[in-house]
Write a protein that holds these residues in place. Structure first.
Motif, mmCIF file in Angstrom:
data_model
loop_
_atom_site.group_PDB
_atom_site.id
_atom_site.type_symbol
_atom_site.label_atom_id
_atom_site.label_comp_id
_atom_site.label_asym_id
_atom_site.label_seq_id
_atom_site.Cartn_x
_atom_site.Cartn_y
_atom_site.Cartn_z
ATOM 1 N N THR A 170 40.872 49.841 42.798
ATOM 2 C CA THR A 170 40.887 48.460 42.320
ATOM 3 C C THR A 170 42.285 47.872 42.263
ATOM 4 O O THR A 170 42.435 46.662 42.094
ATOM 5 N N GLN A 199 32.874 41.579 45.620
ATOM 6 C CA GLN A 199 31.690 42.399 45.435
ATOM 7 C C GLN A 199 30.405 41.561 45.432
ATOM 8 O O GLN A 199 29.422 41.901 46.086
ATOM 9 N N GLU A 224 34.242 44.611 37.359
ATOM 10 C CA GLU A 224 34.227 43.763 36.171
ATOM 11 C C GLU A 224 33.240 44.269 35.128
ATOM 12 O O GLU A 224 33.479 44.168 33.927
ATOM 13 N N THR A 262 32.936 33.425 49.854
ATOM 14 C CA THR A 262 34.204 33.951 49.344
ATOM 15 C C THR A 262 35.090 32.867 48.734
ATOM 16 O O THR A 262 36.040 33.188 48.017
ATOM 17 N N ASP A 274 30.846 47.522 40.598
ATOM 18 C CA ASP A 274 31.411 46.231 40.243
ATOM 19 C C ASP A 274 32.497 46.500 39.204
ATOM 20 O O ASP A 274 32.187 46.911 38.082
ATOM 21 N N ASP A 328 33.635 36.436 43.826
ATOM 22 C CA ASP A 328 34.492 37.583 44.092
ATOM 23 C C ASP A 328 33.907 38.390 45.251
ATOM 24 O O ASP A 328 32.793 38.139 45.718
#
Length: 211
Positions: free
Chosen positions: A47, A146, A104, A140, A102, A144
């Protein structure tokens, strides 16, 4: 090199003990489907550059594993490259599909089924690939990476499975020109992913204020 009997889950669990679980959003351990053994290497996407650097320092100092920067960088490019690989056929055992997260929500996301890979489908795949790129470009701008890849994969495959190229082209043209239609597509795709258990909560929707 990686012991040939190791699985993706074993690697991920081992690295989690060292504090790297939340630093990884994609892990793929290629397999020899004839012997059921791995090929002794894997692809890992981190990440952040800092996380990649920490991982490299950990395993390059006195361990049996060595790390090398891959030719393809970033979640999106790796995702597309692996999914389009000739090894990704519909017969691949689910446990051998890449593991993606993901970052987040730290929720694991099911890897979308591979695209068809047959001589009869080549022309159709080419047509759909162009529409897929256009669809990805629009998404996009407001989502985001993903979430973009999940929506693109799910939507394009749904049309591809029914060979509805013209309908997909009409959809792509609409979202390219109409922000309201784009918000509608994102909201619908989000709800479908939530119903499939791919999202942490079906009651939430992605922010579309920038659409």
């Amino acid at each position: 090199s990686i012991p040939p009997t190791c699985t993706q889950r074993f690697l991920l669990d081992s690295w989690a003990l060292l504090g790297f679980r939340k630093s990884i959003d994609l892990l793929y351990l290629p397999m020899d489907f004839r012997t059921k053994l791995n090929l002794r290497y894997c692809f890992v996407n981190f990440t952040s550059e800092a996380a990649a650097g920490a991982f490299t320092r950990t395993f390059d100092e006195g361990t049996m594993l060595t790390t090398t920067m891959a030719r393809i960088q970033g979640f999106s490019d790796n995702f597309v490259n692996i999914r389009n690989s000739t090894k990704m056929t519909r017969q691949v055992d689910p446990e051998h599909l890449p593991i993606i997260y993901d970052p987040e929500t730290d929720q694991e996301i099911p890897f979308p089924p591979p695209k068809p890979n047959c001589r009869r489908c080549k022309k159709m795949n080419s047509d759909f690939a162009g529409l897929e790129r256009r669809f990805r470009t629009v998404l996009t701008k407001v989502l985001d990476v993903q979430m973009t890849e999940l929506i693109v994969a799910g939507t394009v495959q749904a049309y591809h499975r029914k060979e509805r190229r013209a309908d997909l082209e009409a959809l792509v043209r609409a979202v390219e020109k109409d922000q309201a239609k784009l918000r509608e597509v994102i909201s619908y795709a989000w709800s479908q992913l939530a119903q499939a258990g791919c999202l942490p909560s079906p009651s939430t929707t992605p922010s579309s204020s920038s659409c």
